[in-house]
Write an enzyme that holds these catalytic residues in place. Structure first.
Site, PDB file in Angstrom:
ATOM      1  N   TRP A 133       0.806  -1.222   0.000  1.00  0.00           N
ATOM      2  CA  TRP A 133       0.000   0.000   0.000  1.00  0.00           C
ATOM      3  C   TRP A 133       0.841   1.275   0.000  1.00  0.00           C
ATOM      4  O   TRP A 133       0.315   2.364  -0.154  1.00  0.00           O
ATOM      5  CB  TRP A 133      -0.885   0.017   1.256  1.00  0.00           C
ATOM      6  CG  TRP A 133      -0.113  -0.431   2.476  1.00  0.00           C
ATOM      7  CD1 TRP A 133      -0.122  -1.687   3.024  1.00  0.00           C
ATOM      8  CD2 TRP A 133       0.832   0.326   3.235  1.00  0.00           C
ATOM      9  NE1 TRP A 133       0.762  -1.746   4.086  1.00  0.00           N
ATOM     10  CE2 TRP A 133       1.365  -0.524   4.237  1.00  0.00           C
ATOM     11  CE3 TRP A 133       1.290   1.649   3.177  1.00  0.00           C
ATOM     12  CZ2 TRP A 133       2.323  -0.111   5.158  1.00  0.00           C
ATOM     13  CZ3 TRP A 133       2.252   2.063   4.094  1.00  0.00           C
ATOM     14  CH2 TRP A 133       2.755   1.184   5.072  1.00  0.00           C
ATOM     15  N   ASN A 134       2.172   1.181   0.212  1.00  0.00           N
ATOM     16  CA  ASN A 134       2.911   2.422   0.502  1.00  0.00           C
ATOM     17  C   ASN A 134       3.107   3.328  -0.712  1.00  0.00           C
ATOM     18  O   ASN A 134       3.125   4.544  -0.570  1.00  0.00           O
ATOM     19  CB  ASN A 134       4.230   2.140   1.234  1.00  0.00           C
ATOM     20  CG  ASN A 134       5.188   1.265   0.475  1.00  0.00           C
ATOM     21  OD1 ASN A 134       4.799   0.591  -0.481  1.00  0.00           O
ATOM     22  ND2 ASN A 134       6.429   1.264   0.882  1.00  0.00           N
ATOM     23  N   GLU A 231      11.062  -7.754  -3.133  1.00  0.00           N
ATOM     24  CA  GLU A 231      11.577  -6.470  -2.680  1.00  0.00           C
ATOM     25  C   GLU A 231      10.994  -6.259  -1.296  1.00  0.00           C
ATOM     26  O   GLU A 231       9.847  -5.878  -1.138  1.00  0.00           O
ATOM     27  CB  GLU A 231      11.180  -5.377  -3.671  1.00  0.00           C
ATOM     28  CG  GLU A 231      12.072  -4.173  -3.584  1.00  0.00           C
ATOM     29  CD  GLU A 231      11.540  -3.184  -2.586  1.00  0.00           C
ATOM     30  OE1 GLU A 231      11.842  -3.359  -1.378  1.00  0.00           O
ATOM     31  OE2 GLU A 231      10.823  -2.279  -2.986  1.00  0.00           O
ATOM     32  N   CYS A 265      10.378   1.491   1.879  1.00  0.00           N
ATOM     33  CA  CYS A 265      11.296   0.374   2.097  1.00  0.00           C
ATOM     34  C   CYS A 265      12.730   0.894   2.154  1.00  0.00           C
ATOM     35  O   CYS A 265      13.525   0.446   2.969  1.00  0.00           O
ATOM     36  CB  CYS A 265      11.132  -0.664   0.997  1.00  0.00           C
ATOM     37  SG  CYS A 265      11.034   0.048  -0.638  1.00  0.00           S
ATOM     38  N   GLU A 362      13.148  -2.885  11.501  1.00  0.00           N
ATOM     39  CA  GLU A 362      12.696  -1.868  10.568  1.00  0.00           C
ATOM     40  C   GLU A 362      11.578  -1.053  11.232  1.00  0.00           C
ATOM     41  O   GLU A 362      10.558  -1.603  11.623  1.00  0.00           O
ATOM     42  CB  GLU A 362      12.182  -2.526   9.291  1.00  0.00           C
ATOM     43  CG  GLU A 362      11.708  -1.529   8.254  1.00  0.00           C
ATOM     44  CD  GLU A 362      11.305  -2.185   6.932  1.00  0.00           C
ATOM     45  OE1 GLU A 362      10.696  -3.268   6.961  1.00  0.00           O
ATOM     46  OE2 GLU A 362      11.605  -1.586   5.883  1.00  0.00           O
TER      47      GLU A 362
END
Ligand code: NDP
Length: 457
Positions: A133-134, A231, A265, A362
């Protein structure tokens, strides 16, 4: 199936829309359509494929305001950043359209015994994209346009919280001439993915998202012997060397860390700063971060929107609290504001050291972590002490020194004096826990092609 995908505005928790998911039978029908469409689509001339990709790029440019508005509504991205997302997206579609003849070119090789020996590029079938969704548009364009350029067809499973974006993107592909069967949206939950991967029409899978989702989907693709590109995330370093212009380094760090409300990311998740300038850097960073404007993503001049979902905001807050418990110092932010929605303020942690959750995990949101390095060699060592290896940035006045340092980092992408930024012409992807394979450029194009030997004696 009565499962629905619900789009909720993360700025105020209001439900925007609901979409029914496909039943098993409906998924089968879509796969049949794909099976029928593929042999026809791959016969299209390169000119016809390029024409459609150009039409797609033009549509994205023409509709950029609608797209950016919808992205703001569904996942909270500040409007101007949504406009930027449309721009990189149309540039990728154009890159594949413009370079298609070169990318598809048959290469001749001089080989013993051969009258002719060639390397020919053929498509392989349907490529399934499991998308996050980013960057709801860019991620899809990044997987689908090289695949379609090469004569493959696409199936898209988008993240469950951006179904409106998935619908709009699908309309754009269809309007550009990539009809249902050539570009197909599968509104399904992740439990359907294994069956879809196992269908013979699917010959490749690409996923952008969490390590957990990547592992599961890659396992399923592996079991089916189908190639995959992953990814996944990163805890990318931004190293500030002792000769850096501090003001510039702070600006780069803010752009690298807080763009997209920190939900990238390849964001600069660890700011690794030389001891000699660390205090000055931190002071100026904190000042500027305190000045950032967190507000409705559709209002003018906003730096930070809400995060995309409340559950992810709560996870982030938990990480920040654990980081503080482990010795990090909270300089600003760090509190959930008393308002509806998935808000989290821009936050700075200093005194982040190896082993701290802000170093090891993260943090997928607006939290900057400052790590102090003794010297250049220590900065490199800290940067590489990481289970991931996606992007990286080195800030240095002497750019040759910056490049030398950047070459020692375990990363798929190394930028000097700029945050990690996608370009259609440059490969995007990582090493270690960040996944494998590349997107964008000719390498992204080659990921799902049958690069075929043809030898005539
Ligand atoms: P996920 O990795 O769960 O979602 C990404 C995509 O994978 C979605 O389409 C999701 O579908 C799908 N998916 C999830 N699990 C499976 C599965 N078992 N089989 C098939 N498909 C699956 O990310 P989240 O949205 O839950 O975010 C969690 C964390 O992931 C973030 O905090 C961040 O750390 C990381 N992330 C990284 C991104 C990146 O750019 N590398 C992007 C987004 C998140 P569905 O939405 O239906 O669950």
């Amino acid at each position: 199936s009565n499962k629905t995908l619900t789009a909720t505005n993360p700025a105020n928790d209001k439900v925007l829309n609901e979409y029914a998911t496909l039943s098993k039978d409906e998924v089968q029908q879509k796969l049949e359509q794909t099976r029928t469409a593929y042999p026809q689509y791959r016969q299209l001339s390169l000119e016809d494929r390029a024409k459609r990709l150009h039409a797609l790029a033009d549509l994205i440019d023409q509709r950029q305001q609608d797209i950016a508005t919808l992205i703001a509504h569904e996942m909270g991205k500040p409007y101007q950043q949504g406009i930027s997302e449309t721009q990189i997206s149309s540039s990728i579609a154009r890159f594949y359209a413009d370079n298609l003849p070169t990318l598809m070119e048959t290469e001749q090789r001089d080989v013993e015994g051969a009258v002719r020996a060639k390397i020919v590029k053929d498509p392989i079938g349907a490529v399934l994209g499991v998308m996050p969704w980013n960057y709801p548009l860019y991620q899809v364009i990044r997987f689908a346009t090289p695949a379609l350029a090469g004569g493959n067809v696409c199936l898209m499973k988008h993240a469950s919280n951006v179904p409106g974006c998935a619908e709009l993107i699908t309309q754009l592909f269809h309007e550009a001439g990539f009809e249902d069967g050539v570009f197909t949206w599968l509104p399904v939950g992740s439990e359907m993915i294994e069956d879809i991967i196992n269908d013979p029409v699917v010959q490749g899978v690409t996923l952008t998202g969490s390590e957990e989702a990547g592992r599961k989907v890659a396992e399923q693709a592996g079991a089916a012997l189908k190639p995959s590109v992953l990814e996944l995330g990163g805890i990318d370093p931004l190293i500030v060397l002792d000769d850096a212009d501090i003001e510039r380094a702070v600006d780069l760090a803010i752009a690298g860390r807080f763009d997209n409300t920190g939900q990238s990311c390849a964001a600069s998740k660890r700011l690794i700063v030389d001891k000699s300038i660390a205090e000055d850097f931190s002071r100026r960073l904190i000042e500027k971060v305190k000045d950032m404007r967190m507000d409705d993503p559709l209002s003018e001049g906003v730096d930070i929107g809400p995060m995309s979902r409340k559950d992810l905001r709560d996870d982030l807050h938990d990480q920040v609290q654990r980081a503080i418990k482990a010795g990090a110092k909270l300089e600003c932010g760090g509190e959930i504001p008393d308002r509806e929605g998935a808000w989290y303020p821009p936050t700075v942690l200093t005194n982040v050291t190896q082993g701290n959750p802000a170093f090891n995990e993260e943090l997928f949101g607006p939290v900057a972590s400052v790590v102090v390095a003794e010297n250049e060699a220590h900065a490199i060592e800290l940067a590489n002490d990481c289970p991931y290896g996606l992007g990286s940035t080195v800030v240095a006045k002497d750019d040759e020194r910056g490049e030398r340092v950047s070459r020692q980092l375990e990363a798929g992408m190394s930028f000097v004096n700029r945050p990690t930024t996608p370009f259609a012409q440059l490969p995007f992807g990582g090493v270690k826990g960040s996944g494998y394979g590349r997107e964008q450029s000719e390498y992204g194009f080659g990921a799902f092609m049958n690069i075929r030997t043809v030898y005539v004696a």
